[in-house]
Design an enzyme around this catalytic site. Structure first.
Site, mmCIF file in Angstrom:
data_model
loop_
_atom_site.group_PDB
_atom_site.id
_atom_site.type_symbol
_atom_site.label_atom_id
_atom_site.label_comp_id
_atom_site.label_asym_id
_atom_site.label_seq_id
_atom_site.Cartn_x
_atom_site.Cartn_y
_atom_site.Cartn_z
ATOM 1 N N GLY A 48 -12.988 -101.792 -9.315
ATOM 2 C CA GLY A 48 -14.042 -100.879 -8.856
ATOM 3 C C GLY A 48 -13.810 -99.488 -9.419
ATOM 4 O O GLY A 48 -14.677 -98.909 -10.075
ATOM 5 N N HIS A 49 -12.603 -98.964 -9.203
ATOM 6 C CA HIS A 49 -12.265 -97.635 -9.723
ATOM 7 C C HIS A 49 -12.397 -97.606 -11.247
ATOM 8 O O HIS A 49 -12.891 -96.634 -11.821
ATOM 9 C CB HIS A 49 -10.810 -97.285 -9.388
ATOM 10 N N LEU A 98 -21.076 -97.235 -4.871
ATOM 11 C CA LEU A 98 -22.022 -97.524 -3.781
ATOM 12 C C LEU A 98 -21.411 -98.415 -2.711
ATOM 13 O O LEU A 98 -22.013 -98.630 -1.673
ATOM 14 C CB LEU A 98 -23.294 -98.139 -4.339
ATOM 15 N N LYS A 99 -20.213 -98.913 -2.942
ATOM 16 C CA LYS A 99 -19.517 -99.612 -1.859
ATOM 17 C C LYS A 99 -19.403 -98.667 -0.668
ATOM 18 O O LYS A 99 -19.510 -99.080 0.480
ATOM 19 C CB LYS A 99 -18.149 -100.053 -2.321
ATOM 20 N N GLN A 102 -20.853 -92.374 1.831
ATOM 21 C CA GLN A 102 -20.170 -91.288 1.132
ATOM 22 C C GLN A 102 -21.065 -90.725 0.020
ATOM 23 O O GLN A 102 -21.166 -89.506 -0.158
ATOM 24 C CB GLN A 102 -18.857 -91.806 0.549
HETATM 25 P P1 AMP Z 1 -11.230 -94.923 -2.910
HETATM 26 O O1 AMP Z 1 -10.009 -94.917 -3.757
HETATM 27 O O2 AMP Z 1 -11.343 -96.105 -2.010
HETATM 28 O O3 AMP Z 1 -11.478 -93.614 -2.229
HETATM 29 O O4 AMP Z 1 -12.433 -95.090 -3.916
HETATM 30 C C1 AMP Z 1 -12.644 -94.177 -4.977
HETATM 31 C C2 AMP Z 1 -14.007 -94.399 -5.553
HETATM 32 O O5 AMP Z 1 -14.105 -95.740 -6.032
HETATM 33 C C3 AMP Z 1 -15.114 -94.209 -4.516
HETATM 34 O O6 AMP Z 1 -16.218 -93.564 -5.139
HETATM 35 C C4 AMP Z 1 -15.445 -95.623 -4.144
HETATM 36 O O7 AMP Z 1 -16.777 -95.786 -3.694
HETATM 37 C C5 AMP Z 1 -15.254 -96.346 -5.455
HETATM 38 N N1 AMP Z 1 -15.036 -97.774 -5.218
HETATM 39 C C6 AMP Z 1 -14.128 -98.339 -4.389
HETATM 40 N N2 AMP Z 1 -14.283 -99.685 -4.381
HETATM 41 C C7 AMP Z 1 -15.309 -99.950 -5.215
HETATM 42 C C8 AMP Z 1 -15.959 -101.155 -5.635
HETATM 43 N N3 AMP Z 1 -15.577 -102.342 -5.190
HETATM 44 N N4 AMP Z 1 -16.994 -101.044 -6.493
HETATM 45 C C9 AMP Z 1 -17.401 -99.834 -6.959
HETATM 46 N N5 AMP Z 1 -16.823 -98.677 -6.611
HETATM 47 C C10 AMP Z 1 -15.800 -98.730 -5.755
#
Ligand code: AMP
Length: 286
Positions: A36-37, A148-149, A153
């Site tokens: 995702g990241h 968009l997960k 936010q």
């Molecule tokens: P986090 O490290 O969980 O704060 O996520 C950092 C960024 O990655 C945020 O913008 C999340 O929405 C995005 N993110 C996390 N998981 C996914 C995913 N499965 N698909 C797309 N973006 C993601």
């Protein structure tokens, strides 16, 4: 790739990019990187001259009973993945540099936070808005990439950028999933083997509800009920299954326009969220 922890070094590097007229794509994360990241980083790579990724497990966005201490961390692995994804600067600040001493100013997010995770995680989005304001000021990105997960936010960041006239283009990226539909998340490692088998039911529930909408159902309660029935067959505890307008996140009596159906389910050691956003107008045009 340069890994920078020091704030003044980051500022220096950003000044250099700006003097060269380079566009900056920014991907803020809390690390323990997954696809995702990396998809956000890929997109940033394609659309900008340079890519800055931050890894910062932000204490301000965790509640007292949440998993700040237990949040998974592996900076060495993350650095290798980020470099591979074409990140130019990996910014890994220390909490005491990001939050030195008592704060003079705080930020409270007024709208789009009274529902979903904003309701069950009090102060969470204030913490998100505070850290992003700091990070945006440091990185001065041309574009910032969010998944968009975490659709709520995205809605909050959209409000932050517009209220403070920030010159940043917000880029929202579709949720990246495992083959069985489970949304990728750093917290998935905390699912037991049994829970991992059940977890794809969150997305299955969302898809079933989406099918109902596609078939003409316009009553939010009927759509929510269908999703709940599927999630109820897991061992997790439903935190919410709710439907709102998007990105305003206001209740709707009838499904029309752009809506979000979002779920949060607490398993033994991981609370998972997922959602789908449907634009009924587009659907009706097809
Ligand atoms: P986090 O490290 O969980 O704060 O996520 C950092 C960024 O990655 C945020 O913008 C999340 O929405 C995005 N993110 C996390 N998981 C996914 C995913 N499965 N698909 C797309 N973006 C993601």
């Amino acid at each position: 790739m340069r890994q920078i922890t020091d704030i003044s070094q980051l500022k220096e590097a950003i000044r250099q990019y700006q003097s060269e007229g380079k566009s900056i794509g920014f991907v803020p994360t809390m690390g323990f990187l997954h696809e995702g990241h990396l998809t956000l980083a890929d997109k940033a790579r394609q659309e900008n001259d340079v890519v800055v990724m931050s890894i910062f497990v932000n204490p301000a966005q965790f509640g007292p009973n949440e998993d700040f201490e237990a949040y998974p961390r592996d900076i060495e692995r993350d650095a290798a993945l980020a470099e591979n994804a074409g990140v130019d600067i990996l910014f890994t600040p220390d909490a005491h540099d990001m939050y030195p001493g008592k704060k003079n100013v705080t930020i409270h997010v007024e709208r789009r936070t009274g529902v979903l995770c904003g309701r069950s995680r009090e102060g969470h989005f204030d913490g998100v808005a505070i850290v992003l304001t700091k990070l945006f000021n440091l990185v001065q990105p041309t574009r910032a990439y969010f998944g968009l997960k975490d659709a709520q936010q995205v809605a909050v960041v959209d409000g932050l950028i517009s209220d403070f006239f920030m010159d940043i283009e917000l880029v929202a990226v579709d949720t990246v999933r495992e083959e069985d539909g489970l949304a990728k998340s750093s917290r998935n490692v905390y699912l037991t083997a049994e829970e991992r088998k059940e977890a794809p039911k969150l997305y299955r529930a969302l898809q079933t509800s989406a099918e109902l909408i596609r078939a003409g159902e316009r009553d939010p309660e009927a759509v929510i009920k269908a999703a709940k029935e599927i999630i109820d067959t897991t061992s997790g505890t439903i935190d919410y299954v709710e439907l709102y307008s998007y990105p305003e996140l206001e209740p709707v009596n009838k499904i029309e326009g752009k809506i979000i159906l979002a779920v949060a389910v607490a398993f033994s050691k991981a609370r998972l969220i997922d959602n789908i956003i449907i634009d009924i107008r587009e659907m009706e045009r097809i």
